[in-house]
Write an enzyme that holds these catalytic residues in place. Structure first.
Site, PDB file in Angstrom:
ATOM      1  CG  PHE A 423      -1.550  -6.447   0.438  1.00 26.82           C
ATOM      2  CD1 PHE A 423      -2.208  -6.854  -0.060  1.00 26.82           C
ATOM      3  CD2 PHE A 423      -1.670  -5.157   0.243  1.00 26.82           C
ATOM      4  CE1 PHE A 423      -2.899  -7.276  -0.847  1.00 26.82           C
ATOM      5  CE2 PHE A 423      -2.406  -4.988  -1.375  1.00 26.82           C
ATOM      6  CZ  PHE A 423      -2.719  -6.592  -1.416  1.00 26.82           C
ATOM      7  CB  CYS A 424      -1.392  -6.240   7.835  1.00 27.40           C
ATOM      8  SG  CYS A 424      -2.382  -7.524   8.169  1.00 27.40           S
ATOM      9  CG  ASN A 425       2.466  -1.559   4.990  1.00 25.78           C
ATOM     10  OD1 ASN A 425       2.542  -0.384   5.416  1.00 25.78           O
ATOM     11  ND2 ASN A 425       3.683  -1.705   4.021  1.00 25.78           N
TER      12      ASN A 425
END
Length: 862
Positions: A423-425
């Site tokens: 999740f781009c994290n």
């Protein structure tokens, strides 16, 4: 009840079991309506769909789109940089929207400035580039950029700009920030004004954890410091995830920079965000590049530039997306009218998340093992500390993680839309999944990149599953999701453990009926991803006509080779080609072979009005389109129930001058349109605009699979519109084993619920064989069929398309689910083949009845 017996999973608990979670109701106008009523009125397109990816993008209501469209139809909006009446209308409307945004966040133009950007990422980049950094020198340590490791990639990426300014960047773990002792603000050096920047999210987009807004004042005042350095601290609060379902009061907490993305709040428009900048900080921002509309005066031939006095105009380079900004007005109107405000949305979405979390955490296998592992820093006790996001991985009854890709595929069978990955994290992903920096680097070396479906490497997960709620989510959505988890987990055979994938599996991807080979970095969704490809290198058509003319072209009633109890010798029982990608099979007993595979196999595809390939995943009725090829007349006849047959030439006398650029997976291919007649025919059948396109004969697309044994490095196999491999082989014994499993699990006593012929058609192979034991083909390295020799590239990793009945277009998830239970995470079935270089000076044919001679891996001839 014994594991694996029930037809459906246990019913989710009643919502009333959680009285502390307020009843989810939303305001509609001046009277309350239930979320179900709201869904029927405004989100009819969600019928039959469980959408649980609101943290990725929420959905817009019908009334918002209608109101915005009406506005555009009734008013003329010109470029706001002009001076005419229509431009003045645009300018004034945009300024009203700025006020509306500030009001929504409980602040005023006296305290904050709204700078429109293309999204929160662009807003963060603007902060990084405009912040008044002080470079490190021998005399002072310069500015510091600190960021919470539980931050979106777009925040972490700011360190690249900081590094270019010779500024130190420091990642701060959440636990370190939590435990940081408050200090007396007077203990810092009041004379040191070196600016430092700390960025953190109001809400983690990974887990939904809500970090204290009080950190804003504590960091700015020096009472809580990310690092102990003298200077003045500024705070950037990434609010993109938080404000999608919660009210942010900037009168109570005043960060210096607040980036947001509006599609997270309204669903429409996309590609528009804003940076809210405190007016106390705005004068410190430095302007580098200047674009149209930002200059009060400048000279083209001399270094003379005077920026506009308005901070917003100074940083909004070029013409702003003014129509999208005007759409925000209608977004605010719809949100307030339908929900009564962000407070109601916050209560509603948290109630659903609290209920779902409690029920999900309580799910156990018969042996007491948990069904999921939830990644959270909270117990979902309050919306003050937790947003409506649940992040987890599904476990088998032995405690091993089932890869997120497999869960995603299963969810799609139930029309449940969720999100998987990191999740781009990555910081939060590493922290919750226990992934060290070395592991992440090793995963990359094994072929895993952000956004792919390589979910397990060396037995460790590379990501997880996330569900999130929006104001249009309902209790029924939550219960459908819980029922789905119960069904796929609690109905597996007792004690069965799904095998782990090693790092060598990292390059494998799932596929559909059109061929996929285990190639790294290639799209896993064959019929969806492509538009056309290279034309099949045909053998000399006239030379083959004499042999092919006597071949039965279709065998519609012939059953796919059914064993009669005796394995016997390995032979080919059926040959299929699929002239139009994702359409019905064309069965033959003998067929010419070209350099790309079977002649005319996947040479055409159906595309929508945008030129995007239609697949059975989106349009199951594609399987009802039946192509027939007549080599003598050099035509393809296309038939469908209720339609007059239509003819398409196999080869144009000369290809149209206009060549279309299309895509098959990651490959660009050249195609041409087959004409308006067949386009109208397809459009009438599907009820929407469609075109038939064909691969261009002068375009060559090479396979990206590494040459196997017996192939020189210079050998480049060419492909048609298949995704990667030229052929797919299926062993009938393997089909029979699956059939027995499926029919044995049928509790209604229906005889032969799934026939062998039905199952074979779902796997959409080219070559059907008999004589091998179940799944023996997975041990083959090479295989000869008659005079043709093939390399075995690996197993076909199946997707949800095998759930579509190829005779009716109806979906049934049992096939994929049973295959998933019996075959493990990657759901393998069938083997990919690629032939080496062919001598096409004389016609070559593949024939039913040909002997199959496999070579086992490291074992010699079978």
């Amino acid at each position: 009840m014994p594991c694996g017996v029930a037809e459906r999973g246990p019913e989710p608990p009643a919502f009333q079991r959680h009285p502390e979670a307020s009843t989810p109701r939303l305001a509609h106008g001046y009277r309350l309506r239930s979320p179900s009523e709201l869904r029927d009125l405004e989100f009819g397109r969600l019928a039959g769909t469980v959408y649980l990816d609101h943290a990725g993008a929420t959905l817009f209501p019908q009334s918002q789109l209608t109101s915005f469209t009406k506005d555009l139809m009734e008013n003329v909006y010109g470029n706001p940089h002009s001076q005419n009446i229509t431009s003045k209308l645009t300018h004034d409307t945009v300024e009203q929207v700025r006020y509306r945004i500030l009001t929504h966040f409980h602040t005023t133009p006296e305290d904050y400035i709204v700078i429109f950007t293309s999204g929160s990422t662009a807003a963060l980049r603007l902060v990084a580039e405009a912040f008044p950094w002080v470079s490190q020198t021998p005399e002072n340590s310069g500015s510091h950029f600190c960021y919470l490791t539980d931050n979106h990639t777009s925040v972490v990426g700011m360190r690249m700009v900081a590094a270019a300014m010779n500024v130190t960047s420091t990642p701060v773990k959440p636990e370190d920030m939590w435990s940081a002792e408050k200090v007396d603000a007077g203990a810092s050096d009041p004379d040191c004004q070196i600016p430092h920047l700390f960025c953190y999210p109001a809400q983690s987009n990974f887990s939904g954890t809500r970090y204290p807004l009080s950190w804003v004042e504590e960091v700015k005042s020096g009472r809580r410091s990310p690092v102990r350095v003298p200077g003045r601290w500024f705070v950037g609060l990434d609010a993109a995830s938080y404000v999608s379902t919660s009210s942010l009061d900037l009168s109570a907490h005043q960060p210096d920079f607040v980036p947001i993305s509006f599609y997270k709040i309204f669903g429409l428009p996309t590609g528009l965000g804003a940076l809210l900048v405190s007016k106390r900080v705005a004068p410190l921002l430095r302007k580098g590049y200047f674009g149209g509309g930002t200059a009060a005066a400048y000279l083209a031939g001399e270094d003379f530039y005077i920026p506009r006095t308005s901070v917003a105009e100074r940083f909004e380079d070029g013409t702003i997306s003014f129509l999208d900004i005007i759409a925000l007005k209608h977004g605010f109107d719809a949100l307030e009218h339908l929900t009564g405000g962000m407070e109601n949305i916050g209560q509603h979405t948290f109630a659903l998340a609290h209920y779902t979390h409690s029920a999900l955490a309580a799910l156990c296998y018969p042996n007491g093992a948990p069904v999921v592992q939830i990644y959270s820093d909270t117990d979902f006790s309050s919306p003050d500390v937790q947003g409506p996001i649940i992040n987890f991985n599904v476990l088998d009854d032995g405690g091993s993680i089932i890869g997120y890709s497999q869960v995603d595929k299963m969810a799609s069978l139930y029309n449940i839309h969720l999100r998987t990955g990191c999740f781009c994290n990555l910081g939060a992903c590493q922290r919750h999944l226990g992934l060290s920096d070395e592991m992440v680097k090793k995963h990359f070396q094994a072929g895993h990149v952000c956004g792919d479906d390589v979910d397990i490497i060396d037995g460790r997960p590379t990501g997880s599953v996330r569900i999130s709620f929006g104001y249009m989510s309902t209790l029924e959505d939550a219960q459908a999701f819980l029922r789905f988890i119960s069904t796929i987990c609690l109905h597996s055979p007792c004690g069965q453990s799904v095998p782990q994938a090693s790092h060598s599996d990292a390059g494998t991807f799932s596929s559909e009926s059109d061929h996929h080979s285990p190639q790294k970095g290639v799209c896993t969704d064959p019929a969806v991803c492509g538009n056309s490809c290279p034309a099949a290198n045909t053998v000399d058509l006239h030379a083959s006509l004499s042999e092919a003319s006597s071949i039965p072209q279709t065998l519609p009633e012939k059953a796919a080779g059914v064993l009669n109890g005796d394995l016997g010798s390995h032979i080919v029982t059926n040959i299929y080609l699929y002239p139009i990608k994702s359409c019905a099979a064309f069965e033959v007993t003998k067929w010419p072979v070209g350099s790309k595979g079977l002649l005319y196999d996947r040479s055409w595809m159906v595309v929508n009005h945008n030129g995007v390939c239609l697949s059975q995943k989106q349009e199951p009725r594609l399987c009802l389109i039946q192509p027939f090829i007549d080599l003598q007349q050099r035509i393809m006849v296309i038939k469908a129930k209720g339609m007059e047959p239509i003819e398409v030439p196999l080869e144009e006398d000369s290809e149209p001058a206009q060549i279309c650029q299309s895509r098959v997976c990651a490959d660009r291919v050249n195609t041409y349109d087959c004409g308006e007649n067949v386009s109208r025919w397809l459009s009438r059948f599907f009820g929407r605009p469609c075109h038939l396109i064909k691969q261009s004969s002068n375009f060559q697309r090479n396979a990206r699979k590494t040459p196997g044994k017996g192939q020189s490095p210079g050998t480049a196999a060419t492909l048609s519109l298949v995704n990667e491999a030229q052929y797919l082989l299926v062993n009938t014994s393997s089909v029979l084993e699956l059939q027995q499993q499926l029919n044995a699990s049928d509790e209604h006593g229906k005889e032969e619920s799934f026939s062998v012929k039905d199952l074979v058609s779902r796997f959409r192979a080219n070559i059907i064989t008999k004589g091998a034991r179940p799944f023996e083909e997975e041990a083959w390295e090479e295989v000869s069929v008659g005079s043709l020799h093939f390399q075995v590239l690996g197993p076909c990793h199946r997707c949800q398309m095998i759930c579509i009945d190829q005779k009716t277009g109806q979906r049934n998830q049992d096939v994929f689910q049973k295959l998933s239970e019996s075959r493990g995470r990657k759901v393998n079935f069938g083997m990919y083949l690629m032939h080496g270089s062919l001598d096409l000076s004389s016609p070559l044919f593949l024939s039913v009845g040909s002997e199959v001679l496999p070579v086992l891996k490291e074992c010699g001839v079978s």
